[in-house]
Design a protein around this motif. Structure first.
Motif, mmCIF file in Angstrom:
data_model
loop_
_atom_site.group_PDB
_atom_site.id
_atom_site.type_symbol
_atom_site.label_atom_id
_atom_site.label_comp_id
_atom_site.label_asym_id
_atom_site.label_seq_id
_atom_site.Cartn_x
_atom_site.Cartn_y
_atom_site.Cartn_z
ATOM 1 N N SER A 1 0.833 -1.193 0.000
ATOM 2 C CA SER A 1 0.000 0.000 0.000
ATOM 3 C C SER A 1 0.876 1.255 0.000
ATOM 4 O O SER A 1 2.071 1.212 0.273
ATOM 5 C CB SER A 1 -0.906 0.012 1.231
ATOM 6 N N ARG A 2 0.254 2.390 -0.294
ATOM 7 C CA ARG A 2 1.006 3.644 -0.335
ATOM 8 C C ARG A 2 1.636 3.949 1.027
ATOM 9 O O ARG A 2 2.798 4.359 1.109
ATOM 10 C CB ARG A 2 0.104 4.809 -0.739
ATOM 11 N N ALA A 3 0.893 3.740 2.116
ATOM 12 C CA ALA A 3 1.434 4.012 3.450
ATOM 13 C C ALA A 3 2.639 3.117 3.746
ATOM 14 O O ALA A 3 3.609 3.555 4.373
ATOM 15 C CB ALA A 3 0.357 3.810 4.505
ATOM 16 N N ALA A 4 2.593 1.871 3.286
ATOM 17 C CA ALA A 4 3.730 0.968 3.491
ATOM 18 C C ALA A 4 4.908 1.381 2.610
ATOM 19 O O ALA A 4 6.071 1.275 3.026
ATOM 20 C CB ALA A 4 3.313 -0.472 3.198
ATOM 21 N N LEU A 5 4.640 1.828 1.386
ATOM 22 C CA LEU A 5 5.713 2.339 0.526
ATOM 23 C C LEU A 5 6.437 3.498 1.203
ATOM 24 O O LEU A 5 7.670 3.563 1.230
ATOM 25 C CB LEU A 5 5.146 2.805 -0.808
ATOM 26 N N LYS A 6 5.662 4.423 1.769
ATOM 27 C CA LYS A 6 6.265 5.561 2.450
ATOM 28 C C LYS A 6 7.132 5.110 3.617
ATOM 29 O O LYS A 6 8.219 5.656 3.854
ATOM 30 C CB LYS A 6 5.178 6.520 2.949
ATOM 31 N N ALA A 7 6.675 4.104 4.351
ATOM 32 C CA ALA A 7 7.454 3.598 5.481
ATOM 33 C C ALA A 7 8.759 2.965 4.998
ATOM 34 O O ALA A 7 9.812 3.156 5.606
ATOM 35 C CB ALA A 7 6.635 2.579 6.265
ATOM 36 N N GLY A 8 8.691 2.216 3.912
ATOM 37 C CA GLY A 8 9.905 1.585 3.373
ATOM 38 C C GLY A 8 10.891 2.583 2.800
ATOM 39 O O GLY A 8 12.088 2.294 2.689
ATOM 40 N N LEU A 9 10.406 3.769 2.442
ATOM 41 C CA LEU A 9 11.262 4.794 1.850
ATOM 42 C C LEU A 9 11.706 5.846 2.864
ATOM 43 O O LEU A 9 12.315 6.844 2.471
ATOM 44 C CB LEU A 9 10.511 5.500 0.717
ATOM 45 N N HIS A 10 11.441 5.632 4.148
ATOM 46 C CA HIS A 10 11.743 6.674 5.124
ATOM 47 C C HIS A 10 13.232 7.038 5.072
ATOM 48 O O HIS A 10 14.105 6.187 5.015
ATOM 49 C CB HIS A 10 11.362 6.230 6.539
ATOM 50 N N GLY A 11 13.466 8.350 5.025
ATOM 51 C CA GLY A 11 14.842 8.844 4.971
ATOM 52 C C GLY A 11 15.456 8.813 3.591
ATOM 53 O O GLY A 11 16.631 9.146 3.423
ATOM 54 N N GLN B 1 7.300 5.474 13.252
ATOM 55 C CA GLN B 1 6.110 6.319 13.305
ATOM 56 C C GLN B 1 5.318 6.182 14.605
ATOM 57 O O GLN B 1 4.558 7.081 14.966
ATOM 58 C CB GLN B 1 5.198 5.987 12.128
ATOM 59 N N GLY B 2 5.480 5.060 15.308
ATOM 60 C CA GLY B 2 4.723 4.864 16.537
ATOM 61 C C GLY B 2 4.629 3.393 16.896
ATOM 62 O O GLY B 2 5.445 2.582 16.472
ATOM 63 N N LYS B 3 3.618 3.031 17.668
ATOM 64 C CA LYS B 3 3.422 1.646 18.075
ATOM 65 C C LYS B 3 2.781 0.855 16.941
ATOM 66 O O LYS B 3 1.723 1.241 16.423
ATOM 67 C CB LYS B 3 2.528 1.566 19.318
ATOM 68 N N VAL B 4 3.412 -0.250 16.564
ATOM 69 C CA VAL B 4 2.899 -1.079 15.476
ATOM 70 C C VAL B 4 2.007 -2.181 16.041
ATOM 71 O O VAL B 4 2.402 -2.909 16.959
ATOM 72 C CB VAL B 4 4.049 -1.701 14.666
ATOM 73 N N ILE B 5 0.807 -2.287 15.514
ATOM 74 C CA ILE B 5 -0.094 -3.402 15.812
ATOM 75 C C ILE B 5 -0.188 -4.214 14.530
ATOM 76 O O ILE B 5 -0.777 -3.758 13.542
ATOM 77 C CB ILE B 5 -1.489 -2.927 16.267
ATOM 78 N N GLY B 6 0.422 -5.390 14.534
ATOM 79 C CA GLY B 6 0.523 -6.165 13.301
ATOM 80 C C GLY B 6 -0.375 -7.391 13.306
ATOM 81 O O GLY B 6 -0.366 -8.170 14.253
ATOM 82 N N LEU B 7 -1.150 -7.559 12.255
ATOM 83 C CA LEU B 7 -1.962 -8.753 12.059
ATOM 84 C C LEU B 7 -1.415 -9.504 10.849
ATOM 85 O O LEU B 7 -1.260 -8.932 9.770
ATOM 86 C CB LEU B 7 -3.429 -8.387 11.812
ATOM 87 N N ALA C 1 3.043 8.053 17.349
ATOM 88 C CA ALA C 1 3.798 8.543 18.492
ATOM 89 C C ALA C 1 3.225 9.893 18.913
ATOM 90 O O ALA C 1 2.920 10.736 18.072
ATOM 91 C CB ALA C 1 5.278 8.685 18.128
ATOM 92 N N GLY C 2 3.039 10.086 20.197
ATOM 93 C CA GLY C 2 2.484 11.339 20.684
ATOM 94 C C GLY C 2 0.992 11.292 20.911
ATOM 95 O O GLY C 2 0.436 12.190 21.558
#
Length: 475
Positions: A261-271, A344-350, A398-399
């Motif tokens: 997904s787009r949100a996962a793409l962004k996470a994989g590209l962080h930095g 980004q924060g606490k991960v809840i993974g299913l 986070a926050g």
């Protein structure tokens, strides 16, 4: 639970005599890395023992049984369901298999490897590479082979090679009852119908039926070439028609078909510089497609095949963009997703699996349910689209206000009910540990209660005194 606390001292003395002073720790001397799982809070144990051989491991199980101690087996401790994390500072012994490295016997003609459970996946493949072979159950973590058996690992290339179960030919197991008895299931043959396949019961048992001390696995030839693309479909409606076309066209050459997904793409590209990916316009969803072959490129040009197909799909309007010729970068992005989400924060993974016909419907309904019940949660799903596997991961930013156990219970109950309605699994490959115990019980009570009864009978057969592991398969 320890029947007599005074027996712990006796156990420690006998374990040190059997395994060596340096390989037994207790109380506050236990190194934190053995108690801290990859996800969730740290555990605790009465003792840590690191046997250096199968016979030492068998002795430890027998000693623990005699002293009324429960044993939790741990490999590389990369699992995500707490099945290898102890939580009883008085009554549980943590048995690490990291020193079980007695056997590494390669048969290059049969393409099999007989190997002790303490070897890690990276070590196995490093030693196999000069022989042109590998164990193709591939994933971003670096587990021990014993842990992979205990959880029946699938990985990113399951589409072509299957999971651990499909690649296991024999097991050697140290039993909980009679405590310390060693039994070998199977002869390591590709074809063998001479007995009940009892060893299959231990694969995916989350370390609850016996300690896997050795395994004989089936190997595959190393691919000589790979072609990888990150593809942006014109719409979500095109994803599975494109998948079906790829499988129909190339079949066994398709080694991976992932969805991100787009949100996962962004996470994989962080930095990283996002502009190099789809000109900075990340799609709502992307497909990671990999072809691989043992044939050299002068006999079969995979890059040419993939590029030609993509050009046709682009011209027809079914694909809007793609990234090619970036094998390491694409897989690097894929494997960094979990790390990027943790930032980004606490991960809840299913860790879910669904029939392909319901895959996209679940994403849509699951996202809508989340938005209505937990609007602050950010969904970032990705996973093994080609075999129906989905990491339905969410981030509590986070926050934000604290995330509590009651909220997580409500979250899991709601989404797991939807999984059951759509004929899916609540654990595609991570296994069932304490983190999923309640969900496991509720799922099978809803879907087929008889499963819980028969699971209880099997567990009672192998471990009637509940001496091993963290999972109650009877619910």
């Amino acid at each position: 639970m320890l029947n007599d606390p005074g027996q712990l001292g006796g156990f420690l003395a006998e374990a040190r005599a059997a395994c060596g002073e340096a390989f037994v720790q207790d109380g506050a001397t236990i190194e934190p890395r053995y108690l801290q799982p990859a996800r969730y809070a740290a555990g605790q144990a009465a003792a840590l023992v690191r046997p250096g051989s199968r016979d030492e491991a068998a002795r430890v199980l027998a000693l623990a049984a005699a002293c009324g101690l429960r044993v939790v087996v741990q490999g590389a401790h990369t699992g995500l369901v707490r099945a290898a994390t102890p939580d009883d500072a008085q009554g549980e012994v943590l048995l690490s298999t990291e020193r079980l490295r007695e056997v590494f016997e390669l048969d290059p003609l049969d393409r099999t490897l007989r190997v002790s459970s303490g070897y890690r996946l990276s070590e196995i493949n490093e030693r196999l590479e000069p022989h042109g072979l590998w164990f193709p159950v591939d994933l971003s973590a670096d587990p021990s082979i014993g842990g992979m058996v205990a959880h029946n690992t699938g990985g990113t290339r399951m589409l072509r090679y299957g999971d651990v179960r499909a690649n296991t030919l024999a097991l050697e197991v140290v039993l909980a009852e009679p405590a310390g008895q060693v039994v070998r299931f199977g002869q390591g043959l590709q074809k063998d119908n001479s007995a009940l396949a009892l060893g299959q019961l231990f694969i995916g048992s989350s370390g609850s039926l016996g300690l896997v001390s050795e395994v004989t696995i089936k190997l595959s030839p190393l691919p000589r070439q790979r072609a990888v693309a990150l593809v942006a479909p014109a719409s979500l409606d095109e994803v599975f028609p494109l998948y079906a076309e790829v499988m129909q066209r190339w079949g066994g050459l398709v080694s991976a078909f992932e969805g991100i997904s787009r949100a996962a793409l962004k996470a994989g590209l962080h930095g990283q510089d996002v502009t190099r990916w789809f000109d900075g316009q990340l799609p709502d969803y992307a497909m990671l497609i990999e072809l691989s072959s043992e044939l050299p490129a002068d006999q079969l040009d995979l890059n040419g095949l993939l590029q030609g197909w993509l050009e046709t799909a682009f011209e027809s309007g079914r694909v809007r963009d793609a990234v090619l010729d970036a094998d390491e970068a694409i897989w690097g992005l894929r494997h960094r997703i979990s790390e990027g989400l943790r930032v980004q924060g606490k991960v809840i993974g299913l860790d879910l699996s669904l029939p392909r016909r319901h895959f996209m419907a679940f994403r849509e309904r699951g996202a809508a349910w989340l938005a209505s019940r937990f609007p602050a949660l950010r969904l970032a799903d990705f996973g093994h689209l080609g075999d129906g596997g989905m990491h339905f991961n969410m981030v509590w930013p986070a926050g934000a206000e604290s995330w509590d156990a009651e909220q997580e219970l409500t979250l899991r109950e709601g989404l797991y009910a939807l999984v059951a309605e759509m004929g899916g699994s609540i654990s595609a490959e991570h296994g069932v540990g304490p983190q999923l115990q309640a969900a496991y019980r509720a799922h099978w009570a809803r879907v087929e209660p008889g499963v819980l009864d028969w699971a209880r009978r099997v567990q009672m057969l192998w471990d009637p005194h509940a001496r091993l592991g963290k999972v109650n398969w009877g619910g």
